[in-house]
Write a protein that holds these residues in place. Structure first.
Motif, PDB file in Angstrom:
ATOM      1  N   GLY A   1       1.420   1.403  -9.403  1.00  7.93           N
ATOM      2  CA  GLY A   1       0.987   1.592  -8.021  1.00  7.93           C
ATOM      3  C   GLY A   1      -0.400   1.033  -7.770  1.00  7.93           C
ATOM      4  N   MET A   2      -1.306   1.257  -8.718  1.00  8.70           N
ATOM      5  CA  MET A   2      -2.654   0.701  -8.581  1.00  8.70           C
ATOM      6  C   MET A   2      -2.623  -0.816  -8.613  1.00  8.70           C
ATOM      7  SD  MET A   2      -5.869   0.996  -8.219  1.00  8.70           S
ATOM      8  CE  MET A   2      -6.330   2.714  -8.506  1.00  8.70           C
ATOM      9  N   GLY A   3      -1.784  -1.390  -9.483  1.00  7.41           N
ATOM     10  CA  GLY A   3      -1.654  -2.848  -9.543  1.00  7.41           C
ATOM     11  C   GLY A   3      -1.172  -3.431  -8.226  1.00  7.41           C
ATOM     12  N   LEU A   4      -0.184  -2.786  -7.613  1.00  8.18           N
ATOM     13  CA  LEU A   4       0.308  -3.238  -6.312  1.00  8.18           C
ATOM     14  C   LEU A   4      -0.795  -3.210  -5.265  1.00  8.18           C
ATOM     15  CD1 LEU A   4       3.825  -1.528  -6.035  1.00  8.18           C
ATOM     16  CD2 LEU A   4       3.346  -3.990  -6.048  1.00  8.18           C
ATOM     17  N   ALA A   5      -1.568  -2.133  -5.280  1.00  2.51           N
ATOM     18  CA  ALA A   5      -2.643  -1.993  -4.293  1.00  2.51           C
ATOM     19  C   ALA A   5      -3.726  -3.053  -4.494  1.00  2.51           C
ATOM     20  CB  ALA A   5      -3.247  -0.598  -4.383  1.00  2.51           C
TER      21      ALA A   5
ATOM     22  N   TYR B   1       0.828  -1.202   0.000  1.00  4.36           N
ATOM     23  CA  TYR B   1       0.000   0.000   0.000  1.00  4.36           C
ATOM     24  C   TYR B   1       0.867   1.258   0.000  1.00  4.36           C
ATOM     25  CZ  TYR B   1      -4.320  -2.581   0.958  1.00  4.36           C
ATOM     26  OH  TYR B   1      -5.409  -3.408   0.867  1.00  4.36           O
ATOM     27  N   LEU B   2       1.942   1.245   0.803  1.00  2.40           N
ATOM     28  CA  LEU B   2       2.828   2.400   0.886  1.00  2.40           C
ATOM     29  C   LEU B   2       3.518   2.659  -0.455  1.00  2.40           C
ATOM     30  CD1 LEU B   2       4.280   4.616   2.470  1.00  2.40           C
ATOM     31  CD2 LEU B   2       5.962   2.899   3.187  1.00  2.40           C
ATOM     32  N   LEU B   3       4.042   1.590  -1.063  1.00  2.00           N
ATOM     33  CA  LEU B   3       4.707   1.736  -2.357  1.00  2.00           C
ATOM     34  C   LEU B   3       3.715   2.200  -3.432  1.00  2.00           C
ATOM     35  CD1 LEU B   3       7.009  -1.437  -2.360  1.00  2.00           C
ATOM     36  CD2 LEU B   3       7.688   0.952  -1.991  1.00  2.00           C
ATOM     37  N   GLY B   4       2.478   1.661  -3.370  1.00  2.00           N
ATOM     38  CA  GLY B   4       1.445   2.080  -4.323  1.00  2.00           C
ATOM     39  C   GLY B   4       1.105   3.554  -4.174  1.00  2.00           C
TER      40      GLY B   4
ATOM     41  N   ALA C   1       4.489  12.760 -18.942  1.00  3.56           N
ATOM     42  CA  ALA C   1       3.149  12.277 -18.609  1.00  3.56           C
ATOM     43  C   ALA C   1       2.989  10.777 -18.841  1.00  3.56           C
ATOM     44  CB  ALA C   1       2.104  13.042 -19.413  1.00  3.56           C
ATOM     45  N   ARG C   2       3.568  10.262 -19.921  1.00  4.32           N
ATOM     46  CA  ARG C   2       3.441   8.838 -20.216  1.00  4.32           C
ATOM     47  C   ARG C   2       4.069   7.998 -19.097  1.00  4.32           C
ATOM     48  NH1 ARG C   2       2.552   6.085 -24.996  1.00  4.32           N
ATOM     49  NH2 ARG C   2       2.740   8.041 -26.157  1.00  4.32           N
ATOM     50  N   ARG C   3       5.260   8.404 -18.649  1.00  2.00           N
ATOM     51  CA  ARG C   3       5.909   7.687 -17.551  1.00  2.00           C
ATOM     52  C   ARG C   3       5.094   7.788 -16.268  1.00  2.00           C
ATOM     53  NH1 ARG C   3      10.579  10.449 -19.116  1.00  2.00           N
ATOM     54  NH2 ARG C   3      10.784  11.399 -17.049  1.00  2.00           N
ATOM     55  N   GLY C   4       4.528   8.955 -16.047  1.00  2.55           N
ATOM     56  CA  GLY C   4       3.704   9.133 -14.857  1.00  2.55           C
ATOM     57  C   GLY C   4       2.483   8.239 -14.859  1.00  2.55           C
ATOM     58  N   ASN C   5       1.868   8.102 -16.028  1.00  3.10           N
ATOM     59  CA  ASN C   5       0.688   7.241 -16.151  1.00  3.10           C
ATOM     60  C   ASN C   5       1.052   5.786 -15.882  1.00  3.10           C
ATOM     61  OD1 ASN C   5      -2.042   7.169 -16.543  1.00  3.10           O
ATOM     62  ND2 ASN C   5      -1.959   7.231 -18.778  1.00  3.10           N
ATOM     63  N   ILE C   6       2.181   5.346 -16.437  1.00  2.00           N
ATOM     64  CA  ILE C   6       2.629   3.965 -16.239  1.00  2.00           C
ATOM     65  C   ILE C   6       2.961   3.721 -14.769  1.00  2.00           C
ATOM     66  CG2 ILE C   6       4.459   2.316 -16.771  1.00  2.00           C
ATOM     67  CD1 ILE C   6       4.601   3.569 -19.573  1.00  2.00           C
ATOM     68  N   LEU C   7       3.651   4.689 -14.139  1.00  3.75           N
ATOM     69  CA  LEU C   7       4.031   4.536 -12.731  1.00  3.75           C
ATOM     70  C   LEU C   7       2.797   4.467 -11.833  1.00  3.75           C
ATOM     71  CD1 LEU C   7       6.341   4.401 -10.715  1.00  3.75           C
ATOM     72  CD2 LEU C   7       6.325   6.905 -10.612  1.00  3.75           C
ATOM     73  N   ALA C   8       1.816   5.328 -12.098  1.00  9.47           N
ATOM     74  CA  ALA C   8       0.588   5.306 -11.309  1.00  9.47           C
ATOM     75  C   ALA C   8      -0.168   3.995 -11.514  1.00  9.47           C
ATOM     76  CB  ALA C   8      -0.297   6.492 -11.680  1.00  9.47           C
TER      77      ALA C   8
ATOM     78  N   PHE D   1       1.625   6.566  -6.827  1.00 12.58           N
ATOM     79  CA  PHE D   1       0.536   7.469  -7.199  1.00 12.58           C
ATOM     80  C   PHE D   1       0.986   8.922  -7.127  1.00 12.58           C
ATOM     81  CE2 PHE D   1      -4.207   6.520  -7.329  1.00 12.58           C
ATOM     82  CZ  PHE D   1      -4.035   5.459  -8.179  1.00 12.58           C
ATOM     83  N   VAL D   2       1.612   9.286  -6.010  1.00  7.93           N
ATOM     84  CA  VAL D   2       2.045  10.666  -5.811  1.00  7.93           C
ATOM     85  C   VAL D   2       3.091  11.058  -6.853  1.00  7.93           C
ATOM     86  CG1 VAL D   2       3.212  12.249  -4.237  1.00  7.93           C
ATOM     87  CG2 VAL D   2       1.520  10.635  -3.346  1.00  7.93           C
ATOM     88  N   TRP D   3       4.071  10.190  -7.071  1.00  9.82           N
ATOM     89  CA  TRP D   3       5.123  10.489  -8.040  1.00  9.82           C
ATOM     90  C   TRP D   3       4.574  10.508  -9.465  1.00  9.82           C
ATOM     91  CZ3 TRP D   3       9.324  12.979  -7.517  1.00  9.82           C
ATOM     92  CH2 TRP D   3      10.297  12.938  -8.505  1.00  9.82           C
ATOM     93  N   GLY D   4       3.649   9.590  -9.745  1.00  6.80           N
ATOM     94  CA  GLY D   4       3.020   9.576 -11.064  1.00  6.80           C
ATOM     95  C   GLY D   4       2.256  10.858 -11.327  1.00  6.80           C
ATOM     96  N   LEU D   5       1.551  11.356 -10.307  1.00  2.94           N
ATOM     97  CA  LEU D   5       0.822  12.617 -10.441  1.00  2.94           C
ATOM     98  C   LEU D   5       1.785  13.762 -10.703  1.00  2.94           C
ATOM     99  CD1 LEU D   5      -2.004  13.916 -10.233  1.00  2.94           C
ATOM    100  CD2 LEU D   5      -1.542  14.311  -7.815  1.00  2.94           C
ATOM    101  N   ARG D   6       2.928  13.703 -10.057  1.00  3.32           N
ATOM    102  CA  ARG D   6       3.950  14.740 -10.279  1.00  3.32           C
ATOM    103  C   ARG D   6       4.443  14.703 -11.730  1.00  3.32           C
ATOM    104  NH1 ARG D   6       6.706  17.951 -11.750  1.00  3.32           N
ATOM    105  NH2 ARG D   6       8.503  19.045 -10.833  1.00  3.32           N
TER     106      ARG D   6
END
Length: 467
Positions: free
Chosen positions: A41-45, A11-14, A31-38, A18-23
């Motif tokens: 994070g959702m997958g982990l959660a 949950y913490l890593l997810g 933006a593409r990297r941010g979307n993939i990173l977020a 999310f926060v870094w992806g939003l950044r």
């Protein structure tokens, strides 16, 4: 204990993802990297949430995985097939489905509470009812926003006399019912809770009905924040930290964006919600009399552009409708090859959703540094030789400055008339989404190039190649 540790770690890593992806979503370059990173994070959660109740032997993992597969398939196909013109509708629909999920989760708790399967104290009941209300408004409000954007519902066709008073009464009734449900607890009964839910869904429709079509970008942003708040409330219900963090991020970012867009229009949120802006029926100074809009030929327009030192494109919803962004980039490339400095002026509320024009131009591979925001564009316009307006109308309307009777009076717009020459690409002299005429069309510096934007730009490409 070990399983709980790894679940909380996921949950913490997810949440960090999310926060870094939003950044990273703050600029098109990342933006593409941010979307993939977020997404990671959702997958982990999701994995963590599925592993959390391992001690429960009645888990329905088959149903869960089946639902995920169906949802992923629908999302994949929709994202692949959707046209850029319909992107606001898709965003609105997906946003509404997020609110619907929160409603379903809250209803599960309601049925269990009134069925005697679960106990809820007053604080927990407040959270459940808040989730029902906010999620319900986000769900049905987004559906109506979709209908307006898709052209299925016309502005003001559903508006009742004193509609805002009706909305206030409905909200007051919902608050009173919510208080009674909390005070009476299980004695209130399931029927009253269902009436509360249905009324919340109806209020979502009614909430969006009086809002004009020209304010849809603000509405989408506001409903997005509602969905985030409902997700955060659902996180409180299930004591899920990731849902709480994710919901707060979405709710906060949506709220901030809503405020910024209202500031960009020099209007309060209350004025947006009750103004009916975009219903058509306003008029702007300069629309009457014997004024005649002057036209320009494709050949003359190409020559003016080719021999200019600087050109600024102003994209609007018409660019999306015509799917002309890639042809516009082709004109850009030809001008740049001749030494012309080309920029794009982006108004905060151009299009039908926040960042609509940025998304369109990014699809056409327009470099981000070429995109100027409102203030930078207005600073550059007095030194610009040619402005080409492609499908924009209300965001370049001088009535915002000189017509106190105009619905857009006081709204910051792009001061395109300060440039040396202006060309407007439009199908006709029809009004924009705000329903008001634009005096710019009759300005001495302006020339009209009538026709489909994509067709006109294609002809410009051919003329430029011949020069």
């Amino acid at each position: 204990m070990a399983v709980t540790f790894y679940i909380n770690l996921a949950y913490l890593l997810g949440a960090i993802a999310f926060v870094w992806g939003l950044r990273l979503l703050s600029t098109p370059d990342t933006a593409r990297r941010g979307n993939i990173l977020a997404s990671i994070g959702m997958g982990l959660a999701i994995i963590a949430a599925m592993l959390a109740p391992l001690e429960n032997t009645s888990n329905n993992y088959g149903w869960i995985l089946g639902g995920m597969a169906v949802g992923a398939g629908i999302g994949w196909v929709s994202a692949r097939r959707i046209q850029m013109t319909a992107m606001p509708q898709m965003v609105s629909m997906f946003n509404g489905l997020g609110g619907a999920c929160a409603v379903v989760l809250a209803l599960v708790e309601v049925f269990q509470f009134y069925g005697g399967e679960r106990t809820l104290d007053s604080g927990q009941l407040v959270i459940v009812l808040s989730t029902l209300l906010i999620g319900g408004v986000a769900f049905t409000g987004s559906l109506l926003a979709f209908g307006k954007l898709q052209g299925l519902v016309r502005d003001n066709t559903l508006t009742l006399p004193k509609h805002n008073i009706i909305n206030q009464i409905m909200l007051l009734v919902l608050i009173v019912m919510g208080v009674m449900l909390v005070i009476q607890g299980q004695e209130a009964g399931l029927t009253m809770a269902m009436i509360f839910t249905v009324l919340a869904l109806i209020y979502g429709f009614s909430f969006v009905i009086p809002i004009g079509g020209a304010d849809m970008p603000v509405v989408i942003s506001l409903l997005n924040s509602f969905t985030g708040l409902s997700a955060a409330a659902a996180g409180l219900i299930y004591e899920n930290n990731f849902m709480l963090v994710g919901g707060i991020l979405v709710g906060a970012s949506g709220t901030i964006l809503t405020v910024l867009m209202c500031e960009a229009m020099n209007r309060s949120l209350l004025n947006v919600l009750i103004g009916g802006f975009g219903g058509g029926g306003g008029s702007a100074k300069g629309a009457d009399g014997d004024q005649v809009a002057k036209e320009v030929s494709i050949n003359d327009a190409a020559i003016q552009l080719y021999y200019s030192n600087s050109v600024m494109f102003v994209p609007g919803y018409g660019l999306a409708v015509a799917q002309a962004q890639k042809v516009c980039k082709e004109v850009d490339d030809l001008l740049e090859a001749n030494g012309v400095d080309v920029k794009y002026a982006i108004h905060p509320v151009a299009g039908r959703m926040p960042g609509h024009m940025n998304v369109l131009l990014a699809e056409a591979d327009v470099p981000y540094p070429k995109l100027l925001d409102l203030d930078d564009a207005n600073s550059a316009l007095p030194n610009t030789d040619m402005v080409v307006i492609v499908g924009a109308n209300d965001v370049v309307n001088p009535a915002a400055y000189d017509d106190p009777g105009s619905p857009i009076y006081g709204m910051p717009v792009l001061n395109v008339w300060e440039a040396k020459n202006v060309i407007v690409l439009k199908r006709s002299m029809s009004t924009g989404y705000a329903g008001i005429q634009n005096p710019l069309f009759f300005h001495a510096k302006n020339r009209m190039l009538f026709g489909d934007a994509k067709d006109s730009l294609n002809k410009l490409v051919q003329e430029l190649k011949n020069l």
